[in-house]
Design an enzyme around this catalytic site. Structure first.
Site, mmCIF file in Angstrom:
data_model
loop_
_atom_site.group_PDB
_atom_site.id
_atom_site.type_symbol
_atom_site.label_atom_id
_atom_site.label_comp_id
_atom_site.label_asym_id
_atom_site.label_seq_id
_atom_site.Cartn_x
_atom_site.Cartn_y
_atom_site.Cartn_z
ATOM 1 N N ARG A 130 12.032 31.361 13.516
ATOM 2 C CA ARG A 130 10.876 31.974 14.162
ATOM 3 C C ARG A 130 10.097 32.847 13.186
ATOM 4 O O ARG A 130 8.889 32.875 13.184
ATOM 5 C CB ARG A 130 11.361 32.794 15.360
ATOM 6 C CG ARG A 130 10.343 33.723 15.999
ATOM 7 C CD ARG A 130 9.259 32.920 16.705
ATOM 8 N NE ARG A 130 8.222 33.762 17.301
ATOM 9 C CZ ARG A 130 7.263 34.384 16.618
ATOM 10 N NH1 ARG A 130 7.204 34.292 15.324
ATOM 11 N NH2 ARG A 130 6.362 35.103 17.251
ATOM 12 N N TYR A 131 10.820 33.614 12.364
ATOM 13 C CA TYR A 131 10.213 34.497 11.360
ATOM 14 C C TYR A 131 10.434 33.840 10.001
ATOM 15 O O TYR A 131 11.485 33.253 9.763
ATOM 16 C CB TYR A 131 10.881 35.870 11.385
ATOM 17 C CG TYR A 131 10.861 36.532 12.740
ATOM 18 C CD1 TYR A 131 9.717 37.163 13.202
ATOM 19 C CD2 TYR A 131 11.982 36.511 13.555
ATOM 20 C CE1 TYR A 131 9.696 37.766 14.452
ATOM 21 C CE2 TYR A 131 11.965 37.112 14.804
ATOM 22 C CZ TYR A 131 10.819 37.740 15.251
ATOM 23 O OH TYR A 131 10.807 38.331 16.481
ATOM 24 N N ARG A 134 13.760 34.787 7.994
ATOM 25 C CA ARG A 134 15.032 34.881 8.712
ATOM 26 C C ARG A 134 15.240 33.653 9.573
ATOM 27 O O ARG A 134 14.278 33.076 10.068
ATOM 28 C CB ARG A 134 15.020 36.078 9.674
ATOM 29 C CG ARG A 134 15.252 37.392 9.056
ATOM 30 C CD ARG A 134 14.590 38.482 9.889
ATOM 31 N NE ARG A 134 13.147 38.439 9.724
ATOM 32 C CZ ARG A 134 12.293 39.161 10.434
ATOM 33 N NH1 ARG A 134 12.714 39.953 11.361
ATOM 34 N NH2 ARG A 134 10.998 39.076 10.203
ATOM 35 N N CYS A 143 31.576 32.563 24.940
ATOM 36 C CA CYS A 143 31.675 34.011 24.765
ATOM 37 C C CYS A 143 32.970 34.476 25.406
ATOM 38 O O CYS A 143 33.505 33.818 26.300
ATOM 39 C CB CYS A 143 30.516 34.731 25.445
ATOM 40 S SG CYS A 143 28.918 34.261 24.810
ATOM 41 N N CYS A 147 27.859 37.850 30.002
ATOM 42 C CA CYS A 147 27.102 39.005 30.477
ATOM 43 C C CYS A 147 26.122 38.526 31.537
ATOM 44 O O CYS A 147 25.423 37.524 31.340
ATOM 45 C CB CYS A 147 26.331 39.631 29.328
ATOM 46 S SG CYS A 147 27.380 39.964 27.906
ATOM 47 N N CYS A 150 22.545 38.051 30.153
ATOM 48 C CA CYS A 150 22.382 37.320 28.886
ATOM 49 C C CYS A 150 21.015 36.661 28.759
ATOM 50 O O CYS A 150 20.528 36.004 29.676
ATOM 51 C CB CYS A 150 23.448 36.242 28.777
ATOM 52 S SG CYS A 150 23.325 35.313 27.246
ATOM 53 N N ARG A 152 20.453 34.212 26.718
ATOM 54 C CA ARG A 152 20.665 32.762 26.568
ATOM 55 C C ARG A 152 21.471 32.226 27.738
ATOM 56 O O ARG A 152 22.303 31.343 27.593
ATOM 57 C CB ARG A 152 21.359 32.461 25.241
ATOM 58 C CG ARG A 152 20.557 32.964 24.081
ATOM 59 C CD ARG A 152 20.733 32.161 22.790
ATOM 60 N NE ARG A 152 19.908 32.807 21.775
ATOM 61 C CZ ARG A 152 20.381 33.672 20.891
ATOM 62 N NH1 ARG A 152 21.664 33.928 20.831
ATOM 63 N NH2 ARG A 152 19.562 34.256 20.043
ATOM 64 N N ASP A 311 14.766 40.661 28.769
ATOM 65 C CA ASP A 311 13.893 39.491 28.696
ATOM 66 C C ASP A 311 13.632 38.902 30.081
ATOM 67 O O ASP A 311 14.380 39.136 31.017
ATOM 68 C CB ASP A 311 14.525 38.425 27.796
ATOM 69 C CG ASP A 311 14.522 38.855 26.329
ATOM 70 O OD1 ASP A 311 13.610 39.596 25.936
ATOM 71 O OD2 ASP A 311 15.440 38.442 25.601
ATOM 72 N N ASP A 348 10.970 41.738 23.325
ATOM 73 C CA ASP A 348 10.900 40.396 22.736
ATOM 74 C C ASP A 348 9.911 39.622 23.606
ATOM 75 O O ASP A 348 10.205 39.291 24.757
ATOM 76 C CB ASP A 348 12.286 39.740 22.690
ATOM 77 C CG ASP A 348 12.442 38.856 21.465
ATOM 78 O OD1 ASP A 348 11.414 38.331 20.983
ATOM 79 O OD2 ASP A 348 13.572 38.683 20.982
ATOM 80 N N LYS A 355 9.645 39.990 18.425
ATOM 81 C CA LYS A 355 9.965 41.375 18.784
ATOM 82 C C LYS A 355 8.792 42.309 18.520
ATOM 83 O O LYS A 355 8.232 42.303 17.433
ATOM 84 C CB LYS A 355 11.179 41.825 17.994
ATOM 85 C CG LYS A 355 12.428 41.017 18.306
ATOM 86 C CD LYS A 355 13.607 41.524 17.505
ATOM 87 C CE LYS A 355 14.841 40.680 17.729
ATOM 88 N NZ LYS A 355 14.729 39.335 17.118
HETATM 89 C C1 LIG Z 1 15.769 38.806 16.557
HETATM 90 C C2 LIG Z 1 15.645 37.594 15.787
HETATM 91 C C3 LIG Z 1 15.873 37.593 14.409
HETATM 92 C C4 LIG Z 1 16.260 38.839 13.651
HETATM 93 O O1 LIG Z 1 15.260 39.799 13.745
HETATM 94 P P1 LIG Z 1 15.385 41.245 13.092
HETATM 95 O O2 LIG Z 1 14.209 41.984 13.627
HETATM 96 O O3 LIG Z 1 15.330 41.056 11.622
HETATM 97 O O4 LIG Z 1 16.702 41.822 13.518
HETATM 98 C C5 LIG Z 1 15.716 36.415 13.743
HETATM 99 N N1 LIG Z 1 15.333 35.281 14.380
HETATM 100 C C6 LIG Z 1 15.105 35.258 15.699
HETATM 101 C C7 LIG Z 1 14.677 33.989 16.339
HETATM 102 C C8 LIG Z 1 15.259 36.416 16.451
HETATM 103 O O5 LIG Z 1 15.055 36.376 17.777
HETATM 104 S S1 SF4 Z 2 24.714 38.554 25.786
HETATM 105 FE FE1 SF4 Z 2 25.020 36.342 26.153
HETATM 106 S S2 SF4 Z 2 25.533 35.498 24.154
HETATM 107 FE FE2 SF4 Z 2 25.849 37.730 24.034
HETATM 108 S S3 SF4 Z 2 28.019 38.030 24.529
HETATM 109 FE FE3 SF4 Z 2 26.863 38.267 26.436
HETATM 110 S S4 SF4 Z 2 26.889 36.217 27.344
HETATM 111 FE FE4 SF4 Z 2 27.461 35.957 25.214
#
Ligand SMILES: *Cc1c(COP(=O)(O)O)cnc(C)c1O
Ligand code: SF4
Length: 439
Positions: A130-131, A134, A143, A147, A150, A152, A311, A348, A355
């Site tokens: 995305r960035y 990174r 997991c 959570c 979560c 995801r 989110d 986000d 972010k």
């Molecule tokens: C959060 C995130 C990161 C890491 O972001 P930082 O601001 O550097 O901690 C990298 N890729 C994705 C897709 C993210 O959601």
């Molecule tokens: S937030 Fe989602 S991915 Fe992270 S530990 Fe909890 S369930 Fe697992």
């Protein structure tokens, strides 16, 4: 994702030891402490169904409703994490994060399964780019605890599969072809549910790419399965430095002696530990609770890194707060706490916007000669700007992703126009006319 890297855990059916039944909450006293301290035992004995929950908590309220929610979203809780529940009620923060709630079925139209649109930013299955500098590598969908909040939720726990050798090779090939990626976040699911050997396979593959500077691991195991942090794991990780770990504490009740010990072992191995909390209604949306959490984290040698606005994920509506509550909490923390203990509050953005840091407004006014600032106490100060300051010619060029707001600020770009708006559609649909005047 295919399952080729074996899961750490043998596929034994989860069995709740009868000793858990007697107590209002699972208690380690009733178990051999060696079993309790064994992370594989904890993982195998996760509470995975409402029947498991009822064996551990015979007085569980609203069982039928819990069952309804557990049919839609996966449920797993380690006996350790379940033992942190102090009161069998959604008022209890650990209960709230772990036990399914019928409110998860409330589904306003603006919620999405994948609000960050990670699936759209995946050049290779499991790798989110995305960035530009990174990338996020999802290595497992399992997991220790699922959570309720979560991000995801669409995938975590849906199938407890891990990245295949083939997709790992494809991800590594992508990293080699993209030397602009300097930071790889190994995430999931929870990467520390992999065996140490399987995890080392992933880390060494990523480490083999020369342009990758730092490897980050996102894991909630220090919170939900602290016995996972073994001397063997730590010895493996320290061979691949620089390794950074971000964990996910949300409430002071999670900062147990076992969790603090786990964090200490990681930090002793030279791994800087950050924390990413999520702002959750009824869990940590009280300024004093957030203060206690942040103070407890730095005491445990963990640096609060992000506080995430919840989110817009399907199934978490009841845990969201307004953004204004987050800003209020940031207002409360600044000035009261060591700067080291204050996380950055970020939203986000839905739609894959990434972010966005959010703060109370500290700049009250500005002129070419003075900037008027306010501090947390409400004191207004005038900051005189230096006389005759001329910025050096800025030599940094435009990034690979094209113009950003920074290009506007630097005067190298006049405007940024959102690419696809309703008026663009209207333009496409309009008839070809030539405007010649109003009459
Ligand atoms: C959060 C995130 C990161 C890491 O972001 P930082 O601001 O550097 O901690 C990298 N890729 C994705 C897709 C993210 O959601
Ligand atoms: S937030 Fe989602 S991915 Fe992270 S530990 Fe909890 S369930 Fe697992």
């Amino acid at each position: 994702m295919e399952t080729e890297i074996p899961l750490a855990i043998e596929d034994e059916p989860p069995s709740i030891t009868t000793t858990l039944q007697r107590t209002p909450r699972p208690s380690r006293k009733s178990l051999g402490s060696s079993a309790w301290d064994d992370w594989r035992w904890q993982f195998r004995n996760r509470l995975r169904s409402v029947d498991d929950l009822l064996r551990a908590f015979p007085n569980l309220p609203a069982t039928a409703q819990v069952r309804e929610a557990a049919e839609i979203f996966p449920l797993a809780i380690t006996p350790y994490y379940a033992s942190l529940i102090r009161e069998l009620s959604p008022e209890d923060p650990v209960f709230r994060m772990a036990i399914p709630s019928v409110e998860e079925l409330h589904n306003p139209g603006f919620l999405r399964d994948d609000p960050l649109e990670e699936d759209h930013d995946m050049p290779v299955p499991g790798l989110v780019h995305r960035y530009s500098d990174r990338a996020l590598l999802l290595v497992t969908l399992a997991c220790a605890m699922y959570c309720r909040h979560c991000t995801r939720k669409r995938v975590a726990g849906s199938r407890e599969s891990t990245i295949s050798d083939r997709n790992l090779s494809r991800a590594v090939a992508y990293l080699r072809e993209h030397p602009e990626i300097h930071d790889v976040v190994i995430s999931g699911g929870d990467p520390l549910t992999l065996s140490t050997k399987a995890l080392e396979r992933v880390i060494s593959a990523v480490r083999s790419v020369p342009s990758v500077d730092i490897i980050r691991i996102g894991t909630r195991t220090p919170v939900t399965l602290p016995m996972r942090i073994t001397p063997e794991l730590v010895d493996m990780l320290r061979q691949y430095h620089p390794i950074w770990i971000n964990t996910h504490f949300n409430h002071p009740n999670e900062l147990t002696p076992a969790a603090i010990r786990a964090c200490g072992m990681l930090v002793d191995a030279g791994i800087p530990l950050g924390n990413q909390s999520v702002l959750l209604r009824g869990v940590n949306d009280e300024p004093s609770v957030m203060e206690q959490l942040c103070r407890g984290l730095v005491r445990a040698r963990v640096r609060p890194y992000y506080l995430f606005q919840c989110d817009l994920v399907r199934g978490v509506e009841h845990l969201r707060t307004p953004i204004s509550r987050g800003i209020e909490i940031m207002e409360y923390l600044r000035g009261r706490l060591s700067g080291l203990a204050i996380p950055m509050y970020v939203v986000d953005a839905p739609g894959g916007g990434g972010k966005i840091p959010v703060l109370p407004t500290y700049i009250v006014s500005t002129s070419p000669t003075h900037t008027v600032l306010r501090n947390f106490e409400g004191m207004l100060v005038s900051y005189p700007e230096p006389e005759g300051y001329m910025p050096q010619q800025c030599r940094s060029g435009r990034g690979a992703d094209g113009a950003t707001v920074w290009d506007l600020a630097a005067g190298r770009q006049g405007r940024i126009v959102p690419q696809r708006m309703a008026r663009h559609d209207r333009r496409d649909q309009r008839e070809d006319i030539t405007f010649t005047g109003l009459d």
